[in-house]
Design a protein around this motif. Sequence first.
Motif, PDB file in Angstrom:
ATOM      1  N   PRO A 185      -9.748  54.368 124.318  1.00  0.00           N
ATOM      2  CA  PRO A 185      -8.452  54.256 123.629  1.00  0.00           C
ATOM      3  C   PRO A 185      -7.699  52.958 123.884  1.00  0.00           C
ATOM      4  N   THR A 188      -2.087  56.827 122.748  1.00  0.00           N
ATOM      5  CA  THR A 188      -1.421  57.695 123.730  1.00  0.00           C
ATOM      6  C   THR A 188      -0.896  58.986 123.120  1.00  0.00           C
ATOM      7  N   THR A 189      -1.004  59.158 121.807  1.00  0.00           N
ATOM      8  CA  THR A 189      -0.459  60.355 121.160  1.00  0.00           C
ATOM      9  C   THR A 189      -1.514  61.014 120.282  1.00  0.00           C
ATOM     10  N   ALA A 199      -4.401  59.154 117.876  1.00  0.00           N
ATOM     11  CA  ALA A 199      -5.824  59.474 118.006  1.00  0.00           C
ATOM     12  C   ALA A 199      -6.397  59.996 116.693  1.00  0.00           C
ATOM     13  N   THR A 240     -10.145  59.944 122.999  1.00  0.00           N
ATOM     14  CA  THR A 240      -9.570  60.029 124.337  1.00  0.00           C
ATOM     15  C   THR A 240      -8.128  59.535 124.323  1.00  0.00           C
ATOM     16  N   CYS A 241      -7.377  59.965 125.311  1.00  0.00           N
ATOM     17  CA  CYS A 241      -5.980  59.559 125.465  1.00  0.00           C
ATOM     18  C   CYS A 241      -5.876  58.532 126.584  1.00  0.00           C
ATOM     19  N   GLU A 301       1.933  66.631 125.660  1.00  0.00           N
ATOM     20  CA  GLU A 301       1.245  66.014 124.519  1.00  0.00           C
ATOM     21  C   GLU A 301      -0.267  65.991 124.748  1.00  0.00           C
ATOM     22  N   ILE A 302      -0.668  65.657 125.946  1.00  0.00           N
ATOM     23  CA  ILE A 302      -2.090  65.597 126.274  1.00  0.00           C
ATOM     24  C   ILE A 302      -2.720  66.986 126.183  1.00  0.00           C
ATOM     25  N   GLY A 313      -2.991  68.061 122.575  1.00  0.00           N
ATOM     26  CA  GLY A 313      -4.080  67.358 121.915  1.00  0.00           C
ATOM     27  C   GLY A 313      -5.440  67.916 122.271  1.00  0.00           C
ATOM     28  N   PHE A 351      -8.021  65.429 121.400  1.00  0.00           N
ATOM     29  CA  PHE A 351      -8.416  64.733 122.623  1.00  0.00           C
ATOM     30  C   PHE A 351      -9.567  65.485 123.292  1.00  0.00           C
ATOM     31  N   VAL A 402      -9.184  62.309 128.958  1.00  0.00           N
ATOM     32  CA  VAL A 402      -8.162  61.301 129.256  1.00  0.00           C
ATOM     33  C   VAL A 402      -8.843  60.140 129.969  1.00  0.00           C
TER      34      VAL A 402
END
Length: 349
Positions: free
Chosen positions: A42, A49-50, A54, A76-77, A87-88, A91, A97, A100
Amino acid sequence: MTDTTLTIRRPDDWHVHFRDGDMLNAVAPHTARQFGRAIVMPNLVPPVTTIQAASDYRDRIMAAVGAEAGFTPLMTCYLTDTADADEIAQGFKQGVFSAVKFYPAGATTNSDSGVTNVKNVYPVFERMQEIGMPLLVHGEVTDPETDIFDREALYIEQVLTPILNDFPSLKVVMEHVTTKDAVDFVRSQADSGRLAATITAHHLVINRTDIFKGGIHPHLYCLPIAKRELHRLALREAATSGEAAFFLGTDTAPHARHAKESACGCAGIFTAPTAIETYANVFDEENALDKLEAFASLNGPAFYGMAASEETITLSKTTWTPEETIETAAGDPVRIFGGGEELAWKLVD
């Protein structure tokens, strides 16, 4: 398998860089030609990051490769000091996602937005541990006083070991390992099944001396940088062992040739067009072709909790010479790892 052909389940690439724009359109089809899925890094500008970023990036990748490729990008984040655990987690729940990515700030290309202090992201690790979301680490410390060849070994001691101790259920992939230290550490955790490592094609082929043979070769400069021969041999032994903790991740990282051949050249080696053939060469040299399917097609999906592909690819023991470069729509050539040199194995289309 015969003396001249090898058929395996369609492999996956668990570490790729596609970039964006013209570069994405030029390089992504080469990965999709060989691999069924790929973990997409990413580190764009701005970083991914969001969930929305993604999803949008995934759409651009699919437009670049085409639906007919039968390819699935796994997004991936990008972890930052201010990452939003909600948020992660959302996702991951939505299937946007898959993992990470943890870059120490300043460790590699486009990592300036990375983590400055690992304790800043402990709340995110806690949530990831709860939901079973993998953490992918660029395993190098970034202290400017640290010798570049020691950065991976020190990361294991100073960063990774505390993470594993503090989060005993967190699944972690140590990306693109380059040292015997990393191989030994991953093996020390084998019984837990929670630590794995990806190994690139180029780190199985080159050592640090190759970068300087007859002059400086900027197209062999990558991060983590290639290490001594004893480390290359340790990587080859691990990759060809069949052990479940080691699997394929090319870390293919394209840069325009002018960006590599400059006063301050970019780190990254573009292996996508020759990746599976290069791995096959290595496994053949190590008399371990029977272990290639586990490394390329089975171990990665098993660690990520996914099914292995039902499709197959066939490699032929046919001497061929790949092109030296590809070009983007902007006319910028990108040097291919192994381009212009003979390879002994070739993917059969």
